[in-house]
Design a protein around this motif. Structure first.
Motif, PDB file in Angstrom:
ATOM      1  N   PRO A 208       0.503  -1.211  -0.137  1.00 53.59           N
ATOM      2  CA  PRO A 208      -0.366   0.348   0.139  1.00 53.59           C
ATOM      3  C   PRO A 208       0.939   1.228  -0.098  1.00 53.59           C
ATOM      4  CG  PRO A 208       0.215  -1.396   2.137  1.00 53.59           C
ATOM      5  CD  PRO A 208       1.181  -2.009   1.144  1.00 53.59           C
ATOM      6  N   ARG A 209      -0.021   2.664  -0.294  1.00 50.77           N
ATOM      7  CA  ARG A 209       0.695   3.501  -0.755  1.00 50.77           C
ATOM      8  C   ARG A 209       1.474   4.558   0.711  1.00 50.77           C
ATOM      9  NH1 ARG A 209       1.015   8.810  -1.090  1.00 50.77           N
ATOM     10  NH2 ARG A 209       1.871  10.162  -3.776  1.00 50.77           N
ATOM     11  N   ASP A 210       1.142   3.753   1.843  1.00 50.19           N
ATOM     12  CA  ASP A 210       1.705   4.184   2.870  1.00 50.19           C
ATOM     13  C   ASP A 210       2.978   3.092   3.313  1.00 50.19           C
ATOM     14  OD1 ASP A 210      -0.138   2.048   3.965  1.00 50.19           O
ATOM     15  OD2 ASP A 210      -0.014   2.804   5.566  1.00 50.19           O
ATOM     16  N   LEU A 211       3.101   2.137   2.894  1.00 53.98           N
ATOM     17  CA  LEU A 211       4.369   1.658   3.394  1.00 53.98           C
ATOM     18  C   LEU A 211       5.673   1.778   1.849  1.00 53.98           C
ATOM     19  CD1 LEU A 211       2.744  -1.773   4.486  1.00 53.98           C
ATOM     20  CD2 LEU A 211       3.326   0.358   5.945  1.00 53.98           C
ATOM     21  N   ARG A 212       5.008   2.851   0.229  1.00 56.65           N
ATOM     22  CA  ARG A 212       6.340   2.882  -0.393  1.00 56.65           C
ATOM     23  C   ARG A 212       6.814   3.869   0.018  1.00 56.65           C
ATOM     24  NH1 ARG A 212       1.337   1.537  -3.795  1.00 56.65           N
ATOM     25  NH2 ARG A 212       1.250   2.992  -4.391  1.00 56.65           N
ATOM     26  N   LEU A 213       8.422   3.555   0.217  1.00 53.76           N
ATOM     27  CA  LEU A 213       8.869   5.194   0.518  1.00 53.76           C
ATOM     28  C   LEU A 213      10.174   5.347   0.110  1.00 53.76           C
ATOM     29  CD1 LEU A 213       9.413   4.244   4.616  1.00 53.76           C
ATOM     30  CD2 LEU A 213       7.282   5.288   3.503  1.00 53.76           C
ATOM     31  N   GLU A 214      10.717   6.481   0.261  1.00 48.72           N
ATOM     32  CA  GLU A 214      11.228   6.803  -0.917  1.00 48.72           C
ATOM     33  C   GLU A 214      12.906   7.849  -0.161  1.00 48.72           C
ATOM     34  OE1 GLU A 214       8.141   8.922  -4.604  1.00 48.72           O
ATOM     35  OE2 GLU A 214       9.136  10.037  -3.237  1.00 48.72           O
ATOM     36  N   VAL A 215      14.153   7.872  -0.806  1.00 51.19           N
ATOM     37  CA  VAL A 215      15.102   8.446  -0.246  1.00 51.19           C
ATOM     38  C   VAL A 215      15.618   8.777  -1.569  1.00 51.19           C
ATOM     39  CG1 VAL A 215      14.983   6.225   1.223  1.00 51.19           C
ATOM     40  CG2 VAL A 215      16.080   6.782  -0.778  1.00 51.19           C
ATOM     41  N   THR A 216      16.598  10.166  -1.423  1.00 50.70           N
ATOM     42  CA  THR A 216      17.508  10.056  -2.242  1.00 50.70           C
ATOM     43  C   THR A 216      18.498   9.730  -2.516  1.00 50.70           C
ATOM     44  OG1 THR A 216      17.191  12.781  -0.846  1.00 50.70           O
ATOM     45  CG2 THR A 216      18.997  12.561  -2.125  1.00 50.70           C
ATOM     46  N   GLU A 217      18.284   9.106  -4.109  1.00 50.66           N
ATOM     47  CA  GLU A 217      19.985   8.627  -4.449  1.00 50.66           C
ATOM     48  C   GLU A 217      19.331   8.591  -5.965  1.00 50.66           C
ATOM     49  OE1 GLU A 217      20.521   5.193  -6.449  1.00 50.66           O
ATOM     50  OE2 GLU A 217      18.188   5.602  -6.991  1.00 50.66           O
ATOM     51  N   ARG A 218      20.369   8.589  -6.612  1.00 46.74           N
ATOM     52  CA  ARG A 218      20.044   8.843  -8.465  1.00 46.74           C
ATOM     53  C   ARG A 218      21.488   8.115  -9.335  1.00 46.74           C
ATOM     54  NH1 ARG A 218      15.662  10.444 -11.679  1.00 46.74           N
ATOM     55  NH2 ARG A 218      15.573  10.011 -13.095  1.00 46.74           N
ATOM     56  N   VAL A 219      20.952   6.940 -10.078  1.00 44.45           N
ATOM     57  CA  VAL A 219      22.384   6.548 -11.273  1.00 44.45           C
ATOM     58  C   VAL A 219      21.808   6.857 -12.465  1.00 44.45           C
ATOM     59  CG1 VAL A 219      22.572   4.406 -11.253  1.00 44.45           C
ATOM     60  CG2 VAL A 219      23.117   4.909  -9.137  1.00 44.45           C
ATOM     61  N   ARG A 220      21.998   7.234 -13.273  1.00 47.77           N
ATOM     62  CA  ARG A 220      21.842   7.534 -14.627  1.00 47.77           C
ATOM     63  C   ARG A 220      22.066   6.619 -15.601  1.00 47.77           C
ATOM     64  NH1 ARG A 220      21.641  12.108 -15.923  1.00 47.77           N
ATOM     65  NH2 ARG A 220      22.278  12.017 -18.613  1.00 47.77           N
ATOM     66  N   HIS A 221      21.466   6.658 -16.551  1.00 50.95           N
ATOM     67  CA  HIS A 221      21.669   5.173 -17.259  1.00 50.95           C
ATOM     68  C   HIS A 221      22.428   4.879 -17.696  1.00 50.95           C
ATOM     69  CE1 HIS A 221      21.795   8.675 -20.135  1.00 50.95           C
ATOM     70  NE2 HIS A 221      21.906   7.702 -21.184  1.00 50.95           N
ATOM     71  N   THR A 222      23.759   5.909 -17.967  1.00 51.93           N
ATOM     72  CA  THR A 222      25.332   5.292 -18.043  1.00 51.93           C
ATOM     73  C   THR A 222      26.259   4.588 -16.863  1.00 51.93           C
ATOM     74  OG1 THR A 222      26.236   6.831 -16.890  1.00 51.93           O
ATOM     75  CG2 THR A 222      25.300   7.186 -19.169  1.00 51.93           C
ATOM     76  N   GLY A 223      25.186   4.620 -15.885  1.00 49.62           N
ATOM     77  CA  GLY A 223      25.696   3.396 -14.284  1.00 49.62           C
ATOM     78  C   GLY A 223      26.604   4.877 -13.836  1.00 49.62           C
ATOM     79  N   GLU A 224      26.726   6.047 -14.526  1.00 47.46           N
ATOM     80  CA  GLU A 224      26.907   7.205 -12.899  1.00 47.46           C
ATOM     81  C   GLU A 224      26.173   7.567 -12.132  1.00 47.46           C
ATOM     82  OE1 GLU A 224      28.316  11.429 -14.141  1.00 47.46           O
ATOM     83  OE2 GLU A 224      27.675  11.119 -15.982  1.00 47.46           O
ATOM     84  N   ILE A 225      26.919   7.960 -11.290  1.00 47.61           N
ATOM     85  CA  ILE A 225      26.608   8.616 -10.004  1.00 47.61           C
ATOM     86  C   ILE A 225      26.258   9.235  -9.803  1.00 47.61           C
ATOM     87  CG2 ILE A 225      25.958   8.094  -7.199  1.00 47.61           C
ATOM     88  CD1 ILE A 225      27.583   5.078  -7.126  1.00 47.61           C
ATOM     89  N   GLU A 226      24.820   9.857 -10.236  1.00 47.66           N
ATOM     90  CA  GLU A 226      24.622  11.306  -9.916  1.00 47.66           C
ATOM     91  C   GLU A 226      24.159  12.427  -8.919  1.00 47.66           C
ATOM     92  OE1 GLU A 226      21.619  13.100 -11.969  1.00 47.66           O
ATOM     93  OE2 GLU A 226      21.625  13.008 -13.574  1.00 47.66           O
ATOM     94  N   THR A 227      23.804  11.223  -8.132  1.00 45.89           N
ATOM     95  CA  THR A 227      23.417  11.503  -6.565  1.00 45.89           C
ATOM     96  C   THR A 227      23.956  10.135  -5.139  1.00 45.89           C
ATOM     97  OG1 THR A 227      21.411  12.714  -7.621  1.00 45.89           O
ATOM     98  CG2 THR A 227      21.345  12.722  -5.057  1.00 45.89           C
TER      99      THR A 227
END
Length: 683
Positions: A117-136
């Protein structure tokens, strides 16, 4: 230790099959399934079969099990409370899906409810690009807070799925380490472990599914493993995967999503081996049990494979045999719809109350129809182990016969026609819709009800030959004794398939084969017993769907890449009706299947006899073949007394402990050297 034991749990019966490696004898036992705890029927069936053989459990040197526990938990919504940690901005992807309506022309149709359910879906800050480069970089403090929140909200299992984690899994692994610190009792599933492939929605759906049923499967296998060990089993128990191979219980407890087709897959594997030996490498398997029918296509002795499926509207990506299931089994209940038409299934009477003729149910099932028509023995089943009531079957079928204005036998025959049409549609999904003509294949029925319906189904499809194995009612259990230990490794790496890309393609396969070598070493598979199959999923550039193509054995060379390209062109023409050799082709996902050959049941031929089956004749029974002829006296044979070379003309019934085979008028059945029934279907 000379006994090899296979156990298959079905919706109505649990089948136990044992093979004595010293004598070559096969033993089969059926017990009623116990849906509340499938392990109880397994232990009962093993105990009864070993008592029948006269052997203690410590003489079992190999034990394998096909289970539907995970599948049933998914279909009934009985998984555990599950949480999700995902990339910021993607919490609703599980609900949005692909934006397609479940039913194209029904705007009111609802999508399946997400397992998280939506209240158990939690977001965190991170981001990997499609190239495999870590953006965040990953915000570990946010992760720690999310894990604590999920723990407070009572989850048992946590799925972790980050964007492009199949390229760089470091962030997901860091989350796993934090969960181990903050919430060590949680069951954890990482998408980079479960499915290191592209297409974020399918990967998310698969890892959530794995987390949702993980604790259920883990507890079931661990409990069964403990019970068997306490009873004296010293062999390492194995369980079947959807890909047709087996793995130890302890390995399967971590990847339960790979067990979705655990039950039906080994029946296909066993049938492929049996029929290849008998001279029928191209077959369509038809496994009809008490609750459902599973169909699959085998070409050149090899079952067709697929990369995934949809179960109850939810995509699951995992290597599996291409098996299609329809709710048509012996326990399928007949009913009349709002338009006054006769329907059969998908609702089933299951193991309890079961068909009316078993003594507890009152609703009409396919089994009851077969009893009314006398295709099944109207007094008992399982060689007398199970008494049944023909009167109860007639009363049940009468509940649909009267509203339709039919007599009871006519309604029963109508039920068989409806269920045959349902099964024919399922077979067309794995044949006609894949570009294969079912008339080019032999039909191989098994399961407790398969041989009952095979002749009628073959006529519906235009199939001319039916092959009934020696123990069809326990074919899936027997197939467990004929399969290898097996697992799959995959990786998405979008790569042009051309002469200049040989090194790139070879590099991806080399990395996967390195993983396979490590797995072989972990499972103790020696070099002589190792086998690798390499496949790549190819598409024309710009397409959104791929076709699997096998890479020839040996080093990756310009010639092998060209053969792979040609194989893709042939597959594309078969499925879509055309090929375009001028368009550029790209490989999307690379796969390596690692198999460790295990000692399996060896098929033995028997000495041939003459054509006369008189020694197996046990009497006559009046069969209701059609409304015009009514009940017609027909011979009944005991399959255990049939010998290779015997010939039987239909109409006739061939009975054995685990199933019944029905020959319709015009059919001609010959017993081959492997004791299979080879039926030439009449007009």
């Amino acid at each position: 230790m000379s006994l090899r034991v296979g156990v298959d749990t079905g919706g109505t019966f649990t089948d136990v099959c044992a093979f004595d490696e010293e004598t070559g004898r096969m033993f089969v036992r059926k017990v009623s399934s116990t849906p509340d705890d499938p392990g109880r029927a397994i232990v009962q069936g093993v105990d009864e079969l070993l008592a029948q053989i006269g052997s203690p459990i410590h003489e079992v040197g190999y034990f394998a099990h096909g289970t539907t526990v995970g599948t049933n938990a998914l279909l009934t919504g009985n998984g555990v409370r599950t949480g999700l940690i995902t990339t910021r901005g993607f919490r609703d992807l599980l609900e949005l899906g692909r934006g397609r309506r479940p039913e194209m022309y029904d705007p009111q149709a609802d999508k399946p409810r997400p397992f998280v359910p939506r209240d158990l879906r939690l977001e965190v800050t991170e981001r990997v690009r499609h190239t495999g480069e870590i953006e965040t970089p990953l915000d570990r403090d946010e992760v720690r807070e999310a894990v604590r929140t999920l723990k407070e909200r009572g989850v048992e299992s946590i799925a972790v799925c980050f964007l492009y984690s199949y390229l760089v899994p470091d962030h997901e692994r860091a989350v796993r380490d934090i969960i181990a610190e903050e919430f060590p009792e949680a069951y954890v599933s990482l998408s980079s472990d479960v499915l290191p492939e592209f297409r974020e929605y399918e990967r998310l759906s698969t890892v959530v599914t794995n987390a949702y049923v993980g604790p259920v499967v883990f507890r079931y296998l661990a409990r069964l493993r403990g019970t068997l060990a306490a009873n004296g089993l010293t062999a390492v128990p194995h369980v079947t995967q959807s890909n047709g191979g087996v793995i130890p219980f302890t390995t399967a407890e971590q990847l339960p999503v790979r067990l979705v087709l655990s039950g039906p897959s080994t029946g296909v594997v066993g049938a492929a081996q049996i029929c290849s030996a008998a001279g029928f490498p191209d077959i369509i398997t038809f496994d009809m049990g008490g609750t459902s029918s599973d169909v699959s296509l085998v070409q050149n002795g090899e079952p067709k494979v697929t990369a995934g499926m949809e179960l109850d509207g939810r995509p699951i990506r995992s290597p599996m045999l291409d098996i299609h299931t329809v709710g048509a089994g012996g326990g399928s209940i007949a009913w009349i719809d709002s338009g006054g038409h006769l329907r059969v299934g998908p609702r089933s009477a299951g193991a309890f109350p079961g068909p009316a003729c078993y003594g507890n149910g009152i609703e009409p099932t396919v089994t009851d129809a077969n009893v009314v028509l006398h295709f099944l023995n109207p007094e008992y089943l399982l060689n007398g182990q199970m008494k049944i009531s023909e009167q109860a079957a007639q009363r049940a079928v009468a509940t649909v016969a009267e509203p339709l204005g039919l007599d009871v036998p006519e309604a029963a025959l109508g039920m068989l026609r409806v269920v045959t049409a349902n099964m024919a549609r399922a077979i067309r999904v794995v044949s006609v819709q894949r570009g294969y003509d079912p008339r080019d294949y032999a039909l191989v029925p098994f399961g407790g009800a398969g041989p009952l319906h095979a002749s009628r189904l073959a006529r519906e499809l235009g199939v001319s030959t039916v092959v009934v194995p020696e123990v069809p009612g326990a074919q899936s259990a027997m197939g467990l004794l004929m399969t290898d230990i097996k697992t799959d490794f995959m990786r998405t790496a979008i790569t042009p398939v051309e002469a200049d890309a040989v090194d790139a393609i070879a590099g991806v396969f080399a990395a996967l084969e390195e993983q396979a070598d490590a797995w072989f070493a972990e499972e103790g598979v020696d070099a002589a017993g190792r086998e690798l199959v390499r496949r790549a999923e190819l598409r024309y550039r710009g397409q959104n769907f791929e076709l699997p193509v096998e890479l020839p054995a040996g080093d990756v060379t310009r010639a092998s890449v060209e053969r792979m390209l040609d194989g893709f062109g042939e597959a594309h023409e078969r499925v879509y009706g055309y090929r375009d050799d001028a368009s550029p082709v790209e490989a999307v996902t690379f796969r390596v299947q690692a198999s460790g050959r295990a000692p399996t049941v060896e098929l033995h031929t028997s000495e041939r006899s003459d054509a006369d089956p008189a020694a197996a004749f046990v009497g006559q029974r009046a069969l209701y073949l059609d409304a015009e002829a009514g009940y017609t006296a027909s011979p009944v044979y005991d399959r255990a007394r049939l010998r290779p070379g015997n010939v039987i003309a239909g109409p006739a019934v061939i009975e054995q402990m685990d199933t019944t085979t029905v020959l319709l008028p015009g059919d001609r059945c010959t017993v081959d050297d492997y004791r299979n029934l080879i039926i030439a279907i009449g007009a």
